[in-house]
Design a protein around this motif. Structure first.
Motif, PDB file in Angstrom:
ATOM      1  N   LEU A 185       0.832  -1.205   0.000  1.00  8.84           N
ATOM      2  CA  LEU A 185       0.000   0.000   0.000  1.00  8.84           C
ATOM      3  C   LEU A 185       0.870   1.259   0.000  1.00  8.84           C
ATOM      4  CD1 LEU A 185      -2.773  -1.040   2.549  1.00  8.84           C
ATOM      5  CD2 LEU A 185      -3.143  -0.486   0.137  1.00  8.84           C
ATOM      6  N   ALA A 186       1.909   1.253   0.840  1.00  8.54           N
ATOM      7  CA  ALA A 186       2.798   2.409   0.917  1.00  8.54           C
ATOM      8  C   ALA A 186       3.505   2.656  -0.410  1.00  8.54           C
ATOM      9  CB  ALA A 186       3.817   2.211   2.041  1.00  8.54           C
ATOM     10  N   VAL A 187       3.972   1.588  -1.030  1.00  9.42           N
ATOM     11  CA  VAL A 187       4.669   1.728  -2.314  1.00  9.42           C
ATOM     12  C   VAL A 187       3.712   2.201  -3.399  1.00  9.42           C
ATOM     13  CG1 VAL A 187       5.857   0.459  -4.153  1.00  9.42           C
ATOM     14  CG2 VAL A 187       6.462   0.050  -1.770  1.00  9.42           C
ATOM     15  N   GLY A 188       2.512   1.641  -3.431  1.00 12.30           N
ATOM     16  CA  GLY A 188       1.538   2.058  -4.431  1.00 12.30           C
ATOM     17  C   GLY A 188       1.164   3.518  -4.296  1.00 12.30           C
ATOM     18  N   LEU A 189       0.999   3.970  -3.069  1.00 12.34           N
ATOM     19  CA  LEU A 189       0.620   5.359  -2.833  1.00 12.34           C
ATOM     20  C   LEU A 189       1.742   6.321  -3.173  1.00 12.34           C
ATOM     21  CD1 LEU A 189      -1.572   7.262  -1.752  1.00 12.34           C
ATOM     22  CD2 LEU A 189      -0.609   6.948   0.527  1.00 12.34           C
ATOM     23  N   SER A 190       2.965   5.921  -2.866  1.00  9.16           N
ATOM     24  CA  SER A 190       4.087   6.840  -3.053  1.00  9.16           C
ATOM     25  C   SER A 190       4.739   6.754  -4.423  1.00  9.16           C
ATOM     26  CB  SER A 190       5.152   6.592  -1.971  1.00  9.16           C
ATOM     27  OG  SER A 190       5.580   5.244  -2.006  1.00  9.16           O
ATOM     28  N   MET A 218      11.026  -0.137  10.106  1.00 12.08           N
ATOM     29  CA  MET A 218      10.177   0.375   9.027  1.00 12.08           C
ATOM     30  C   MET A 218       9.333   1.555   9.515  1.00 12.08           C
ATOM     31  SD  MET A 218      10.523  -1.369   6.108  1.00 12.08           S
ATOM     32  CE  MET A 218       8.957  -1.406   5.249  1.00 12.08           C
ATOM     33  N   ALA A 219       8.824   1.460  10.737  1.00 11.25           N
ATOM     34  CA  ALA A 219       8.025   2.559  11.300  1.00 11.25           C
ATOM     35  C   ALA A 219       8.883   3.811  11.466  1.00 11.25           C
ATOM     36  CB  ALA A 219       7.439   2.132  12.648  1.00 11.25           C
ATOM     37  N   ILE A 225      -0.941  10.287   6.484  1.00 15.79           N
ATOM     38  CA  ILE A 225      -0.817   8.937   5.936  1.00 15.79           C
ATOM     39  C   ILE A 225       0.478   8.292   6.390  1.00 15.79           C
ATOM     40  CG2 ILE A 225      -0.517   7.619   3.798  1.00 15.79           C
ATOM     41  CD1 ILE A 225      -2.471   9.559   2.481  1.00 15.79           C
ATOM     42  N   ARG A 226       1.562   9.094   6.393  1.00 20.15           N
ATOM     43  CA  ARG A 226       2.850   8.562   6.827  1.00 20.15           C
ATOM     44  C   ARG A 226       2.775   8.113   8.289  1.00 20.15           C
ATOM     45  NH1 ARG A 226       5.693  12.322   4.832  1.00 20.15           N
ATOM     46  NH2 ARG A 226       6.148  13.568   6.663  1.00 20.15           N
ATOM     47  N   ARG A 227       2.082   8.889   9.099  1.00 22.19           N
ATOM     48  CA  ARG A 227       1.933   8.526  10.508  1.00 22.19           C
ATOM     49  C   ARG A 227       1.087   7.263  10.666  1.00 22.19           C
ATOM     50  NH1 ARG A 227       0.803  14.613  13.000  1.00 22.19           N
ATOM     51  NH2 ARG A 227       2.995  15.302  13.004  1.00 22.19           N
ATOM     52  N   ALA A 279       3.273   4.326   9.797  1.00 21.47           N
ATOM     53  CA  ALA A 279       4.228   4.091  10.877  1.00 21.47           C
ATOM     54  C   ALA A 279       3.532   3.414  12.057  1.00 21.47           C
ATOM     55  CB  ALA A 279       4.867   5.407  11.323  1.00 21.47           C
ATOM     56  N   ALA A 280       2.338   3.903  12.401  1.00 20.10           N
ATOM     57  CA  ALA A 280       1.583   3.303  13.499  1.00 20.10           C
ATOM     58  C   ALA A 280       1.197   1.862  13.168  1.00 20.10           C
ATOM     59  CB  ALA A 280       0.334   4.131  13.789  1.00 20.10           C
TER      60      ALA A 280
END
Length: 201
Positions: free
Chosen positions: A24-29, A82-83, A183-185, A188-189
């Motif tokens: 998800l993180a890679v797709g969004l960024s 990673m967080a 979103i980044r937070r 991380a959470a």
């Protein structure tokens, strides 16, 4: 092929975990292509668990509490890293039209490591998969490989869908730094929560 295996494998894959969050993180960024590459990397991360199961290493981890705890806490440590990296490195989750894309090798390496240090997969192959493999038969290895291939196909399909959905949201968060910070937070959470769940598992 057992319907029970397909349903349970699908539940295991669909349930959000480290690989899903990473994709998800890679797709969004970094967009659709990178999200598919991340899904592929997470799928390749299943292979070491399969090899460990076939060679008996997974059974050793299952019976040796110290070895299992070492692998588990390596996974916990990596999730916490990673967080921390997600919060610290703004480029790790930045949506910019002119941003330099990550190389496929970088995305795949991170994805493989994410799933490599995931004891949940080892437990799946040790405790669940053998239930559907005929014991003491010449074709048992072939059945295990076939079921593992199905599991990997489900992993790739579901994770790619997650990543594509996240990539579709990129334009909506362009030029919205506060949204990206939030979103980044959240990511991380999520990594912290996953590490805590793994630690007490």
């Amino acid at each position: 092929m057992s319907v029970a295996f397909l349903l349970t494998a699908l539940v295991v894959v669909v349930t959000p975990g480290t690989g899903a969050v990473y994709t998800l993180a890679v797709g969004l960024s970094h967009g659709r292509r990178a999200s598919v590459v991340a899904a592929l990397g997470c799928t390749l991360g299943v292979v070491p668990h399969l090899v460990a199961t076939i060679t008996g290493l997974a059974a050793l981890l299952h019976t040796n509490a110290v070895a299992y705890e070492v692998v588990k806490y390596l996974g916990v440590g990596y999730l916490l890293y990673m967080a921390w990296a997600t919060l610290r490195d703004k480029e790790a989750l930045t949506v910019e039209k002119e941003a330099e894309p990550w190389s496929a090798a970088h995305v795949i390496a991170s994805a493989v490591l994410t799933n490599l240090l995931n004891p949940k997969l080892t437990m799946f192959f040790v405790a669940f998969l053998p239930q559907f493999v005929p014991a003491d038969e010449s074709g048992s290895l072939g059945v295990m490989l076939q079921l593992s291939a199905v599991f990997m196909a489900l992993t790739f399909g579901v994770f790619a869908a997650y990543g594509m959905c996240a990539a579709a949201m990129r334009n909506r968060v362009l030029a919205r730094p506060r949204v990206m910070l939030g979103i980044r937070r959240v990511f991380a959470a999520s990594f912290v929560a996953l590490s805590a769940r793994l630690a007490v598992a």
